[in-house]
Design an enzyme around this catalytic site. Sequence first.
Site, short mmCIF file in Angstrom:
data_model
loop_
_atom_site.label_atom_id
_atom_site.label_comp_id
_atom_site.label_asym_id
_atom_site.label_seq_id
_atom_site.Cartn_x
_atom_site.Cartn_y
_atom_site.Cartn_z
N TYR A 81 3.56 -1.39 3.33
CA TYR A 81 2.77 -1.22 2.11
C TYR A 81 3.72 -1.31 0.92
CZ TYR A 81 -0.06 0.45 -1.68
OH TYR A 81 -0.70 0.54 -2.89
N LYS A 104 7.55 6.54 -7.78
CA LYS A 104 6.99 7.81 -7.29
C LYS A 104 7.79 9.05 -7.72
CE LYS A 104 3.66 6.41 -3.92
NZ LYS A 104 3.59 5.16 -3.22
N TYR A 145 -9.11 3.31 -4.00
CA TYR A 145 -9.73 2.78 -2.80
C TYR A 145 -11.04 3.50 -2.48
CZ TYR A 145 -5.80 -0.23 -1.85
OH TYR A 145 -4.88 -1.23 -1.95
N ASP A 185 12.35 -1.38 -0.51
CA ASP A 185 11.35 -0.67 -1.31
C ASP A 185 11.50 0.82 -0.98
OD1 ASP A 185 9.13 0.60 -2.30
OD2 ASP A 185 7.69 -0.91 -1.63
C1 LIG Z 1 3.23 3.81 -3.62
C2 LIG Z 1 4.06 2.69 -3.18
C3 LIG Z 1 4.12 1.49 -3.91
C4 LIG Z 1 3.25 1.23 -5.11
O1 LIG Z 1 3.51 2.09 -6.16
P1 LIG Z 1 2.40 2.32 -7.32
O2 LIG Z 1 3.10 3.20 -8.30
O3 LIG Z 1 1.22 2.95 -6.66
O4 LIG Z 1 2.09 0.98 -7.87
C5 LIG Z 1 4.98 0.50 -3.46
N1 LIG Z 1 5.73 0.67 -2.37
C6 LIG Z 1 5.71 1.82 -1.65
C7 LIG Z 1 6.60 1.96 -0.46
C8 LIG Z 1 4.86 2.85 -2.02
O5 LIG Z 1 4.82 3.97 -1.28
#
Ligand SMILES: *Cc1c(COP(=O)(O)O)cnc(C)c1O
Length: 423
Positions: A141, A271, A13, A242
């Site tokens: 997000y 992550k 970004y 997520d």
């Molecule tokens: C970081 C993140 C993503 C995206 O993961 P990337 O490995 O950057 O593609 C999706 N959902 C959440 C909640 C995140 O924190």
Amino acid sequence: MNTIDKNHIWHPYSAMNSDLPVYEVESANGVRLKLKDGRELIDGMSSWWCMIHGYNQPEMNKALEQQVKKMSHVMFGGLTHEPAIELTKKLIEITPALLQKVFYSDSGSVAVEVAMKMAIQYWHAKKQPEKQRFISLRSAYHGDTFAAMSVSDPDTGMHSLFKDIIPHQIFIEQPASRFGESCNKNELNELEQILKNHSDEISALILEPIVQGAGGMWFYSADYLRKAKELCEKFNVLLIFDEIATGFGRTGKLFACEHAGVSPDIMCIGKALTGGYLTLAATLTTEKISNTIDNGNPGIFMHGPTFMANPLACTAALTSIKLLLESNWQEKINRIQRQLEQELKICNTFDAVKEVRVLGAIGVVEMKKPVNMKNITEDFVAAGVWVRPFGKLIYLMPPFIINANDLKILTTAIVEIIKKYSY
Ligand SMILES: *Cc1c(COP(=O)(O)O)cnc(C)c1O
């Protein structure tokens, strides 16, 4: 600043002509980043939630060195390997019991794409192909690829810019009730109304359980998740969690959904999955959903990344999970939480600060106005810490191994720098 970097490399970004500083890291060890100019910074970000055991961790290094000698990579079409098998055994053991089927991919965004495809293929196989839309929360997000972006906050994700190519999803207000509270009576009315009127076109509700991360660092009521789950069941809509940011202990539970005792139909992790060593993500689902997809048309699940279940990444993940489970991680997170609460609360008395909130190993200072990134970043680096705010949010999510002294250096830097700006 390196001129090749400055002239030729995009950062997340960012603008190519940005005047924001970029620091060259030479190496990293424990909780410290060592810059090329010799300075050391204590990492308050865990490299975006990932490095829970810190950098250059001996057991992680050793496991990866051994795996490199066996096999760094092999295609996953028609082949399998021990790292994937052992990791899967572990993941189905530690995630909610109904999640039994695992799809590996390379990044969180892709894991979200995969989750959305699973939901759509499920309804297609159930002969309800109109169920293709998703409900998401404002300030959510879920990643940067098109489908993941379509369920991320429309304003911060600049949906207007991409409006003709991203699918139009349905957004509802973010939960108002805070973590530890129960929901207000009317809080889920909007969700209920939408489900009542549109469930024939809705595939799933997607949520970051308990903590909305990159969309605003907002901690909300576990009760909301329980009520949302009831509504999804009542109106025949799937529930996707997520847990890419929240997974692996960050909120004080291994997975944030445990705060609510709610099991989703589909769950994304990423992550911290590999302790930050390599990029890997996974989408888990139930036997019911995988069976239904198998029995539908075309009878296969339509996704298959080149680097699916990369053996090095799976080894990193398996080793990281073992390290986490063998450590007294809950005690560590509790200690970090208490210290963040104690040392950041003074920020509540500063004029420029809207609010301080802490949950698990996440400490957030929300300012009244967006911070000046250039100034604040330079100030943090001068104070010997790596803290990367966004918008109005200055926050810490340190590696779990951080000791009290190093954490104190991080919180002191935040307090002093905010003080400086709050005259
Ligand atoms: C970081 C993140 C993503 C995206 O993961 P990337 O490995 O950057 O593609 C999706 N959902 C959440 C909640 C995140 O924190």
